[in-house]
Scaffold this active site. Structure first.
Site, PDB file in Angstrom:
ATOM      1  N   CYS A 122      44.010  51.128  55.335  1.00  0.00           N
ATOM      2  CA  CYS A 122      44.449  49.932  54.626  1.00  0.00           C
ATOM      3  C   CYS A 122      44.078  49.939  53.143  1.00  0.00           C
ATOM      4  O   CYS A 122      44.549  49.097  52.384  1.00  0.00           O
ATOM      5  CB  CYS A 122      43.873  48.697  55.303  1.00  0.00           C
ATOM      6  SG  CYS A 122      44.235  48.617  57.082  1.00  0.00           S
ATOM      7  N   HIS A 268      44.329  42.948  50.889  1.00  0.00           N
ATOM      8  CA  HIS A 268      44.957  43.534  52.073  1.00  0.00           C
ATOM      9  C   HIS A 268      45.246  42.427  53.083  1.00  0.00           C
ATOM     10  O   HIS A 268      44.393  41.575  53.354  1.00  0.00           O
ATOM     11  CB  HIS A 268      44.030  44.587  52.682  1.00  0.00           C
ATOM     12  CG  HIS A 268      44.402  44.993  54.073  1.00  0.00           C
ATOM     13  ND1 HIS A 268      45.692  45.338  54.428  1.00  0.00           N
ATOM     14  CD2 HIS A 268      43.649  45.091  55.208  1.00  0.00           C
ATOM     15  CE1 HIS A 268      45.719  45.645  55.715  1.00  0.00           C
ATOM     16  NE2 HIS A 268      44.501  45.498  56.209  1.00  0.00           N
ATOM     17  N   ASN A 299      49.748  42.704  59.838  1.00  0.00           N
ATOM     18  CA  ASN A 299      48.937  43.725  59.166  1.00  0.00           C
ATOM     19  C   ASN A 299      49.738  45.020  59.124  1.00  0.00           C
ATOM     20  O   ASN A 299      49.960  45.653  60.149  1.00  0.00           O
ATOM     21  CB  ASN A 299      47.630  43.915  59.929  1.00  0.00           C
ATOM     22  CG  ASN A 299      46.713  44.948  59.297  1.00  0.00           C
ATOM     23  OD1 ASN A 299      47.133  45.777  58.495  1.00  0.00           O
ATOM     24  ND2 ASN A 299      45.448  44.922  59.673  1.00  0.00           N
TER      25      ASN A 299
END
Length: 343
Positions: A122, A268, A299
């Site tokens: 990420c 993020h 996500n």
């Protein structure tokens, strides 16, 4: 004394254009609830996620990247032939070699640029952005295409109550080019490998391929489960909230600005609770626009920051020239934060 001539790069670098691609299929929480014992209210309260996008067989890592890249290149106002390097951050391109970056470079008509993949979870977009900045200042490329792309639906265990609802698919891309002024600040990045077990793939590919079947995870029907992403939710949450807020502050300090100088915060898109906690810890003023793309995108790991950036600009919640703090963090555990001027 060295005989090597000094590099002749640009004084600085900046993001010139951004593009995103979200798969056409929108998956609401109700679909996730078909395979786990939970509720829409629980998923929303724990993650803030209402929907996510899942890719079709045709929406491959390469195909999504090409779409996002085309938009970023057009937004930057350059030709594909001017791209000197293509950097792709992904953990969901299943072909070990060659790098998917080479396929993408060919399909966008970039000529013969440097092209390679990186695996930084990420935080991958931040890693790629930092590498691109270095290339431009060093002089090895004038324009660099940085892509974050994932098909995490391929690595999701739909029977895992802790993670089944988290992940989505998509691609985000930016073009980084030369600048006479600093528009990408110093990067604060690093890793904490002692915490690597908190986010990981359930089974290594080699064990899945040739391992002892008796040691492989099985589903309720007794079938071998495909490798998936698993995580220790509470440990990751605590690390992200407390440690990453410190990293974000360090990035502000490195850029020589304070939270009051910010226009936009693009963390993020892991979890709405993490985002809200970071905003509180950093004491961000009310005028700062905060990306909360996770609600409808889930996500998307390396793709989440450029996708969120693209949406903020497209919807008018942010504008060209705004000062934004970006921070990515995830499996490794790795992290990267910097301050940028939006394209």
């Amino acid at each position: 004394m060295s005989k090597i001539k000094p590099s002749k790069g640009a004084p600085y670098a900046r993001i010139l254009g951004v593009g995103g691609y979200r798969p056409t299929r929108v998956v609401p929480n109700e679909v996730i609830l078909e395979t786990i014992d939970s509720s829409d209210e629980w998923i929303r309260s724990r993650s803030g996620i209402a929907t996510r996008h899942w890719a079709s067989p045709e929406e491959t890592v390469a195909a999504m990247s090409v779409e996002a890249s085309g938009k970023a290149i057009a937004d930057a106002g350059i030709n594909p032939e001017q791209i000197g390097a293509v950097i792709v951050s992904t953990v969901s391109h299943f072909k070990q070699t060659p790098a998917v970056a080479t396929e993408i470079a060919d399909k966008i008509g970039a000529g013969k640029p440097a092209a390679f993949d990186i695996s930084a979870g990420c935080a991958g977009f931040g890693y790629g952005l930092t590498l691109a900045k270095g290339m431009i200042v060093e002089g090895s490329a004038e324009y660099v295409l940085v892509i974050g792309v994932e098909r995490l639906s391929d690595l999701t265990d739909l029977e895992d109550r802790a993670t089944a609802f988290l992940f989505g698919d998509g691609a985000g891309a930016v073009v980084v080019g030369p600048s006479d002024e600093p528009h990408i600040g110093p990067t604060v990045w690093g890793s904490e490998g002692d915490k690597s077990e908190t986010i990981k793939q359930t089974v290594p590919w080699n064990e899945f391929h040739v391992g002892d079947v008796s040691k492989l995870p099985l589903n309720e029907r007794g079938e071998i489960k495909f490798p998936a992403i698993t995580q220790e939710g509470q440990a990751v949450f605590r690390w992200a909230v407390f440690e990453m807020a410190k990293v974000a502050q360090q990035a502000l300090d490195a850029a020589g600005i304070s939270a009051d100088d910010l226009d936009v915060f693009i963390p993020h898109q892991a979890n709405m609770r993490i985002i809200d906690s970071m905003v509180k810890t950093l004491k961000l003023p009310e005028h700062v626009t905060v990306a909360r793309d996770v609600e409808t995108t889930g996500n998307t790991s390396a793709a989440s920051i450029p996708l969120a950036m693209e949406r903020l600009l497209a919807t008018g919640q942010a504008k060209s020239g705004d000062t934004a703090l970006i921070i990515g963090f995830g499996a490794g555990l790795v992290f990267a934060a910097t301050v940028v001027t939006l394209p």
